[in-house]
Motif scaffolding. Structure first.
Motif, mmCIF file in Angstrom:
data_model
loop_
_atom_site.group_PDB
_atom_site.id
_atom_site.type_symbol
_atom_site.label_atom_id
_atom_site.label_comp_id
_atom_site.label_asym_id
_atom_site.label_seq_id
_atom_site.Cartn_x
_atom_site.Cartn_y
_atom_site.Cartn_z
ATOM 1 N N UNK A 1 49.058 24.452 11.538
ATOM 2 C CA UNK A 1 48.208 25.118 12.514
ATOM 3 C C UNK A 1 48.210 24.423 13.876
ATOM 4 N N UNK A 2 48.993 23.364 14.028
ATOM 5 C CA UNK A 2 49.087 22.664 15.302
ATOM 6 C C UNK A 2 48.133 21.502 15.445
ATOM 7 N N UNK A 3 47.378 21.165 14.367
ATOM 8 C CA UNK A 3 46.461 20.033 14.410
ATOM 9 C C UNK A 3 47.219 18.722 14.524
ATOM 10 N N UNK A 4 46.680 17.784 15.273
ATOM 11 C CA UNK A 4 47.319 16.490 15.506
ATOM 12 C C UNK A 4 46.650 15.421 14.655
ATOM 13 N N UNK A 5 47.462 14.571 14.025
ATOM 14 C CA UNK A 5 46.975 13.510 13.146
ATOM 15 C C UNK A 5 47.637 12.189 13.511
ATOM 16 N N UNK A 6 46.909 11.088 13.252
ATOM 17 C CA UNK A 6 47.435 9.747 13.477
ATOM 18 C C UNK A 6 47.290 8.967 12.180
ATOM 19 N N UNK A 7 48.361 8.294 11.762
ATOM 20 C CA UNK A 7 48.363 7.432 10.583
ATOM 21 C C UNK A 7 48.472 5.991 11.042
ATOM 22 N N UNK A 8 47.605 5.132 10.537
ATOM 23 C CA UNK A 8 47.683 3.704 10.805
ATOM 24 C C UNK A 8 48.352 3.033 9.615
ATOM 25 N N UNK A 9 49.499 2.423 9.841
ATOM 26 C CA UNK A 9 50.170 1.710 8.755
ATOM 27 C C UNK A 9 49.409 0.454 8.350
ATOM 28 N N UNK A 10 48.526 -0.052 9.222
ATOM 29 C CA UNK A 10 47.766 -1.264 8.918
ATOM 30 C C UNK A 10 46.837 -1.064 7.731
ATOM 31 N N UNK A 11 46.222 0.128 7.617
ATOM 32 C CA UNK A 11 45.265 0.353 6.528
ATOM 33 C C UNK A 11 45.498 1.656 5.773
ATOM 34 N N UNK A 12 46.514 2.429 6.152
ATOM 35 C CA UNK A 12 46.847 3.666 5.450
ATOM 36 C C UNK A 12 45.929 4.839 5.747
ATOM 37 N N UNK A 13 45.017 4.682 6.674
ATOM 38 C CA UNK A 13 44.091 5.768 7.008
ATOM 39 C C UNK A 13 44.748 6.787 7.924
ATOM 40 N N UNK A 14 44.298 8.037 7.774
ATOM 41 C CA UNK A 14 44.763 9.127 8.619
ATOM 42 C C UNK A 14 43.560 9.687 9.361
ATOM 43 N N UNK A 15 43.731 9.886 10.668
ATOM 44 C CA UNK A 15 42.678 10.468 11.487
ATOM 45 C C UNK A 15 43.159 11.785 12.060
ATOM 46 N N UNK A 16 42.263 12.769 12.082
ATOM 47 C CA UNK A 16 42.539 14.050 12.735
ATOM 48 C C UNK A 16 42.014 13.947 14.159
ATOM 49 N N UNK A 17 42.840 14.287 15.114
ATOM 50 C CA UNK A 17 42.465 14.229 16.516
ATOM 51 C C UNK A 17 41.793 15.553 16.883
ATOM 52 N N UNK A 18 40.599 15.451 17.451
ATOM 53 C CA UNK A 18 39.867 16.647 17.866
ATOM 54 C C UNK A 18 39.483 16.524 19.330
ATOM 55 N N UNK A 19 39.050 17.621 19.882
ATOM 56 C CA UNK A 19 38.614 17.624 21.273
ATOM 57 C C UNK A 19 37.300 16.857 21.401
ATOM 58 N N UNK A 20 37.153 16.164 22.487
ATOM 59 C CA UNK A 20 35.884 15.480 22.761
ATOM 60 C C UNK A 20 34.876 16.535 23.212
#
Length: 50
Positions: free
Chosen positions: A28-47
């Motif tokens: 759907x075009x959603x943007x995500x960031x994965x941190x290799x340091x802790x394996x967490x994934x964050x979904x980027x949303x509008x402020x």
């Protein structure tokens, strides 16, 4: 911004001084960031302002 709406940076979110990030996008075009340091994934949303 973190979940509480406070300014932060990826070092704080990942809990490490070195942050190795990967970016991805879903169907759907959603943007995500994965941190290799802790394996967490964050979904980027509008402020938003409340």
């Amino acid at each position: 911004m973190d979940e509480a709406g406070q300014p932060t940076d990826m070092r704080e979110l990942a809990g490490r001084s070195r942050v190795d990030l990967r970016f991805g996008q879903d169907a759907e075009g959603g943007l995500y960031v994965l941190s290799k340091a802790n394996g967490r994934v964050w979904r980027i949303t509008a402020a938003t302002e409340e």
